[in-house]
Design an enzyme around this catalytic site. Structure first.
Site: not given
Ligand code: ZDP
Length: 289
Positions: A81, A171, A232, A235
């Site tokens: 994350c 992703h 994210c 992301g």
């Molecule tokens: O991989 C997942 O299940 C994501 N929902 C985790 C969280 C990713 C996040 N938004 C980020 O900032 O990388 C926290």
């Protein structure tokens, strides 16, 4: 409410670009002190505290200073994350743990990640090396040892060209072509269809992106286990990597998210991805007894 909130839990609310987390100091034991169901209850924005996920600060493993684990707001666990680890670094500073020049070695389910709090309060994170092979994402869109770049995928009654990137977590990146508008995208409808598409056996985060210039990208995200969020971190890194693979961007760019901007750099010599952005303490509290 299916599950009661954990009682008398001391917690700390942080956010990075509006992607918000409940942080729990779990240094006394190696396993999270909450069940995934309790995390779901805490994340509920009406019956609980409200957050996109719960993050646990755990004792270090494999030579790291600390470990991090994250339950999404649906109770599923994410390997990594990006916004969350910036928040974790600020939390460590707020606990009075200085680190080495503000840097902390953090063990995650995606390996060693190193956030560093800068003197101006922004956090720069060495996010490690992106994994690009289909077997590593994981996705069935190509043979396990092949990359997935601009592959056609049928979702929601139309074909999209997708590039798959793992930043520890999966992703699926889609660039909207000329004329496509991020504002008009029906994220609530197509997001879940990508998330649960059978081509992604561990489900997937999905970024819908637009190239504003070779050094400026924009995205909206549908997160696995959390839905539409304001930002994210992993992301944003995945979008920059995908943009480089698709020869749409340079190796360093500003990525605009609904909650604000991140600076992302994919170092050509080391292959490591670097992310810089804010993380802020919102409040601390204790749940009712
Ligand atoms: O991989 C997942 O299940 C994501 N929902 C985790 C969280 C990713 C996040 N938004 C980020 O900032 O990388 C926290």
């Amino acid at each position: 409410m299916p599950v009661r909130l954990p009682s008398r839990l001391s917690f700390h609310k942080y956010q990075g670009l509006g992607n918000d987390f409940i942080l729990v100091d779990n240094r006394h034991q190696p396993q999270p002190c909450l069940t995934p169901e309790e995390a779901v209850a805490l994340c509920n924005r009406r019956f609980g505290v409200g957050a996109d996920g719960v993050i646990f600060l755990l004792p270090g493993q494999e030579g790291a200073d600390f470990s991090m684990r994250l339950f999404n707001s649906d109770g599923s666990e994410a390997e990594m994350c990006g916004n969350g680890i910036r928040c974790l670094a600020r939390f460590l500073q707020d606990l009075g743990i200085p680190g080495q020049d503000g840097a902390y070695q953090i063990h995650t389910l995606a390996g060693r990640i190193v956030p560093q709090v800068r003197p101006d309060g922004l956090v720069t994170v060495d996010m490690g090396i992106p994994r690009l092979l289909a077997g590593q994402i994981p996705t069935t869109l190509a043979k396990p040892e092949e990359k997935v770049v601009r592959q056609p995928l049928q979702v929601g009654g139309r074909e999209w060209a997708v590039t798959a990137v793992s930043m520890g977590n999966p992703h699926c990146v889609v660039f909207l072509e000329e004329g496509g508008s991020l504002e008009e995208l029906d994220l609530e409808r197509v997001g879940p269809l990508f998330e649960h598409h059978p081509a992604f056996p561990e489900r997937t985060n999905t970024e819908f992106a637009q190239v504003l210039s070779p050094t400026r990208l924009r995205l909206r995200v549908w997160e696995r286990g959390a839905g539409a969020t304001l930002a994210c971190g992993t992301g944003a890194c995945a979008v920059l990597v995908a943009a480089v693979l698709e020869e749409r961007a340079e190796s360093q760019a500003t990525v605009e998210l609904p909650g604000g901007n991140l600076e992302i750099r994919w170092d050509p010599s080391t292959q490591h991805v670097w992310m810089t952005g804010p993380a802020l303490h919102v409040f601390s509290g204790t749940t009712a007894g």
